[in-house]
Design a protein around this motif. Structure first.
Motif, PDB file in Angstrom:
ATOM      1  N   GLY A 265      28.395 -53.340  87.799  1.00 38.63           N
ATOM      2  CA  GLY A 265      28.941 -52.352  88.683  1.00 38.63           C
ATOM      3  C   GLY A 265      28.190 -52.009  89.775  1.00 38.63           C
ATOM      4  N   ARG A 266      27.241 -52.205  90.390  1.00 33.91           N
ATOM      5  CA  ARG A 266      26.522 -51.618  91.527  1.00 33.91           C
ATOM      6  C   ARG A 266      27.357 -52.203  93.022  1.00 33.91           C
ATOM      7  NH1 ARG A 266      21.295 -52.664  89.962  1.00 33.91           N
ATOM      8  NH2 ARG A 266      21.540 -54.549  89.648  1.00 33.91           N
ATOM      9  N   LEU A 267      27.243 -51.454  93.774  1.00 38.74           N
ATOM     10  CA  LEU A 267      27.388 -51.896  94.932  1.00 38.74           C
ATOM     11  C   LEU A 267      26.379 -52.642  95.819  1.00 38.74           C
ATOM     12  CD1 LEU A 267      29.641 -48.423  95.987  1.00 38.74           C
ATOM     13  CD2 LEU A 267      30.345 -50.856  94.717  1.00 38.74           C
ATOM     14  N   ALA A 268      26.906 -53.724  96.155  1.00 39.95           N
ATOM     15  CA  ALA A 268      25.442 -54.130  97.862  1.00 39.95           C
ATOM     16  C   ALA A 268      26.409 -53.818  98.932  1.00 39.95           C
ATOM     17  CB  ALA A 268      25.334 -55.522  97.236  1.00 39.95           C
ATOM     18  N   ALA A 269      25.842 -53.932 100.081  1.00 40.94           N
ATOM     19  CA  ALA A 269      25.837 -53.306 101.413  1.00 40.94           C
ATOM     20  C   ALA A 269      25.599 -54.727 101.906  1.00 40.94           C
ATOM     21  CB  ALA A 269      24.276 -52.470 102.108  1.00 40.94           C
ATOM     22  N   THR A 270      24.668 -56.003 101.622  1.00 39.93           N
ATOM     23  CA  THR A 270      24.992 -56.933 102.336  1.00 39.93           C
ATOM     24  C   THR A 270      24.742 -57.917 101.837  1.00 39.93           C
ATOM     25  OG1 THR A 270      22.751 -56.328 102.512  1.00 39.93           O
ATOM     26  CG2 THR A 270      23.960 -55.372 104.405  1.00 39.93           C
ATOM     27  N   LEU A 271      25.306 -59.192 102.369  1.00 37.82           N
ATOM     28  CA  LEU A 271      25.030 -60.233 101.875  1.00 37.82           C
ATOM     29  C   LEU A 271      24.112 -61.165 103.040  1.00 37.82           C
ATOM     30  CD1 LEU A 271      27.614 -62.179  99.698  1.00 37.82           C
ATOM     31  CD2 LEU A 271      26.258 -63.376 101.373  1.00 37.82           C
ATOM     32  N   THR A 272      23.347 -62.464 101.987  1.00 36.65           N
ATOM     33  CA  THR A 272      22.177 -63.224 102.855  1.00 36.65           C
ATOM     34  C   THR A 272      22.144 -64.029 102.404  1.00 36.65           C
ATOM     35  OG1 THR A 272      21.364 -61.188 103.862  1.00 36.65           O
ATOM     36  CG2 THR A 272      20.474 -63.046 104.687  1.00 36.65           C
ATOM     37  N   VAL A 273      23.134 -65.300 103.794  1.00 32.81           N
ATOM     38  CA  VAL A 273      22.593 -66.337 103.167  1.00 32.81           C
ATOM     39  C   VAL A 273      21.579 -67.260 103.909  1.00 32.81           C
ATOM     40  CG1 VAL A 273      24.491 -68.458 102.415  1.00 32.81           C
ATOM     41  CG2 VAL A 273      25.134 -66.541 102.544  1.00 32.81           C
ATOM     42  N   HIS A 274      20.504 -68.067 103.326  1.00 32.51           N
ATOM     43  CA  HIS A 274      19.586 -68.764 103.439  1.00 32.51           C
ATOM     44  C   HIS A 274      20.123 -70.229 103.865  1.00 32.51           C
ATOM     45  CE1 HIS A 274      17.361 -65.667 104.804  1.00 32.51           C
ATOM     46  NE2 HIS A 274      16.974 -65.027 103.329  1.00 32.51           N
ATOM     47  N   ALA A 275      20.118 -71.599 104.863  1.00 34.12           N
ATOM     48  CA  ALA A 275      20.292 -72.427 104.284  1.00 34.12           C
ATOM     49  C   ALA A 275      19.079 -73.304 104.908  1.00 34.12           C
ATOM     50  CB  ALA A 275      21.223 -72.955 105.116  1.00 34.12           C
ATOM     51  N   ASP A 276      17.935 -73.581 103.519  1.00 34.92           N
ATOM     52  CA  ASP A 276      17.005 -74.678 103.693  1.00 34.92           C
ATOM     53  C   ASP A 276      17.449 -76.066 104.682  1.00 34.92           C
ATOM     54  OD1 ASP A 276      15.747 -72.803 103.419  1.00 34.92           O
ATOM     55  OD2 ASP A 276      14.828 -73.482 101.390  1.00 34.92           O
ATOM     56  N   THR A 277      17.134 -76.490 105.671  1.00 35.30           N
ATOM     57  CA  THR A 277      17.785 -78.032 106.078  1.00 35.30           C
ATOM     58  C   THR A 277      16.564 -78.296 106.851  1.00 35.30           C
ATOM     59  OG1 THR A 277      18.028 -76.777 109.227  1.00 35.30           O
ATOM     60  CG2 THR A 277      19.897 -76.853 107.024  1.00 35.30           C
ATOM     61  N   ILE A 278      16.984 -79.591 107.046  1.00 35.61           N
ATOM     62  CA  ILE A 278      16.219 -80.535 108.380  1.00 35.61           C
ATOM     63  C   ILE A 278      14.945 -79.858 109.400  1.00 35.61           C
ATOM     64  CG2 ILE A 278      17.155 -82.082 109.792  1.00 35.61           C
ATOM     65  CD1 ILE A 278      16.081 -84.330 109.276  1.00 35.61           C
ATOM     66  N   GLY A 279      15.691 -79.167 110.219  1.00 41.21           N
ATOM     67  CA  GLY A 279      15.731 -77.371 111.448  1.00 41.21           C
ATOM     68  C   GLY A 279      15.237 -76.595 110.856  1.00 41.21           C
ATOM     69  N   GLY A 280      14.956 -77.010 109.583  1.00 40.20           N
ATOM     70  CA  GLY A 280      14.139 -74.999 108.960  1.00 40.20           C
ATOM     71  C   GLY A 280      15.514 -74.739 108.498  1.00 40.20           C
ATOM     72  N   ARG A 281      15.088 -73.108 108.362  1.00 40.66           N
ATOM     73  CA  ARG A 281      15.684 -72.693 107.438  1.00 40.66           C
ATOM     74  C   ARG A 281      16.826 -71.982 108.833  1.00 40.66           C
ATOM     75  NH1 ARG A 281      14.273 -68.127 102.926  1.00 40.66           N
ATOM     76  NH2 ARG A 281      14.813 -69.687 101.774  1.00 40.66           N
TER      77      ARG A 281
END
Length: 417
Positions: A265-281
């Motif tokens: 039931g809480r609120l979130a201000a931001t959504l961050t997506v991290h993708a680990d690839t062959i070229g780094g994060r």
């Protein structure tokens, strides 16, 4: 007996923050921050010497400075990176950290701790007994050095030599500083020679009073304790790298329902997506709006990954973070109910007929009396008031007189009125 080392207030400057972040990511290279229209917002001194100015298009800036690294830093991403830096300062230097404005952080530190902070960040650091003095001292410090404003007579001398341009840290607007410069003032010492009334008359009441209180010694001496921001995180590793949008949508549908359940039931201000690839994060951040559901979060996470451009490289591991958690507050009405608020009981005890409710009969009705009705607050019975719609139409006196005449004529003529 050795005493405890006194703790002072340290101010570290990393302004302007988005540009400073890009400079740290690409050291030794002229950098600039662009807006969404690909125009220059901020440029480092090295790029400015080559002719890059604010408002210039990216192509024109590259023609002036071919080695320029221009990058768009969205506001949510800049806020997230600044929050991460505050967490590092909290973990390494002090439990009292404040950084409400991006690029300006205040810490409760000793002199040795301030020197370690300046060396670690290679940034100007000011040290004083109050936050205002520490900010002014940081503006006069060189990168990697500590400028200390000692109390006593040395503090007065420090204030008198403060340039007028640094008074922005005290809330003095730039337009007022330009007027003071036109009068021939160059430092705070010239302004200290004025009376308090003169400063209020020239700078305005609000700005003048704030400056007068500072000159009288009314400063902020405490730094609040830092509250580490809670972040909800979920990650998923893959045997084979993801390269198709359909695979990515399926992975997000598996990750996000668990995060929504953890929100409770809480609120979130931001959504961050991290993708680990062959070229780094590669990372992307987006701001969120209420309400939050599976479909909306999946779409926002997909847009964040589009900003990161990680899918063409193949995603080996996907991590989704929700930050800026807060408990929502709702107000259902001014008068929530008879038993909910004590003020309602007080009003009804003194004025029993003061409160009424509106009862909607048919919101789409054309006739007002069929649209709504005023009812008593306690009993729920319809109560006639000035704003109560009329149940039946009453003709005007002239119309009633004409109707009476017609009825009399109809009686004598022997016809039905």
């Amino acid at each position: 007996m050795t005493g405890r080392t006194p703790s002072l207030t340290a101010c570290v400057l990393l302004t302007p923050w988005p540009l400073e972040h890009v400079r740290r990511q690409h050291p030794g290279v002229p950098v600039a921050v662009l807006n969404e229209a690909r125009r220059v917002l901020q440029a480092c001194p090295q790029a400015a010497q080559s002719g890059v100015v604010a408002g210039m298009r990216e192509t024109a800036a590259l023609s002036r400075c071919p080695d320029l690294h221009a990058e768009v830093v969205p506001a949510p991403e800049a806020q997230t990176i600044w929050a991460d830096l505050l967490e590092q300062l909290y973990a390494r230097f002090s439990d009292r950290v404040e950084g409400r404005t991006g690029g300006v952080a205040f810490l409760a530190l000793s002199a040795s701790g301030a020197r370690d902070l300046a060396t670690a960040l290679h940034a100007p650091v000011g040290l004083a007994s109050s936050r205002e003095l520490a900010h002014l001292a940081a503006l006069r410090a060189a990168p990697g050095e500590v400028k200390e404003a000692s109390p006593g007579a040395a503090e007065q001398a420090f204030l008198r030599l403060t340039p007028l341009t640094h008074l922005i840290a005290l809330g003095v607007p730039l337009s007022a500083l330009e007027k003071l410069h036109f009068l021939g003032l160059r430092d705070l010492g010239g302004l200290m020679a004025w009376s308090a009334a003169q400063r209020e008359a020239f700078l305005g009441v609000d700005v003048g009073k704030r400056l007068n209180r500072f000159l009288k010694g009314e400063c902020t001496t405490a730094v609040e304790k830092h509250r580490p921001g809670q972040v909800l995180e979920a990650s998923l590793a893959f045997d084979l790298p993801l390269t198709e949008p359909a695979q990515l949508d399926a992975a997000l549908r598996d990750l996000l329902p668990g995060l929504i359940a953890e929100l409770r039931g809480r609120l979130a201000a931001t959504l961050t997506v991290h993708a680990d690839t062959i070229g780094g994060r590669l990372s992307g951040t987006r701001q969120l709006k209420w309400p939050l559901d599976d479909l909306a979060l999946t779409r926002v996470a997909g847009l964040a990954l589009q900003d990161a451009a990680a899918l063409p490289l193949g995603i080996d591991r996907l991590t989704v973070q929700l930050g800026g958690l807060a408990q929502p507050g709702r107000m259902v009405g001014l008068w929530a109910g008879l038993a909910d608020l004590e003020v309602t009981k007080t009003v009804l005890s003194r004025f029993p007929d003061a409160l009424v409710r509106v009862e909607w009969l048919d919101p789409w009705a054309y006739a007002t009396d069929a649209h709504y009705a005023w009812v008593d607050w306690v009993t729920g019975q319809v109560r006639a008031r000035e704003m109560t719609p009329r149940r039946s139409w009453a003709p005007k006196p002239a119309v009633r007189r004409e109707q009476a005449v017609q009825r009399v004529l109809a009686f004598f003529e022997g016809r039905d009125p």
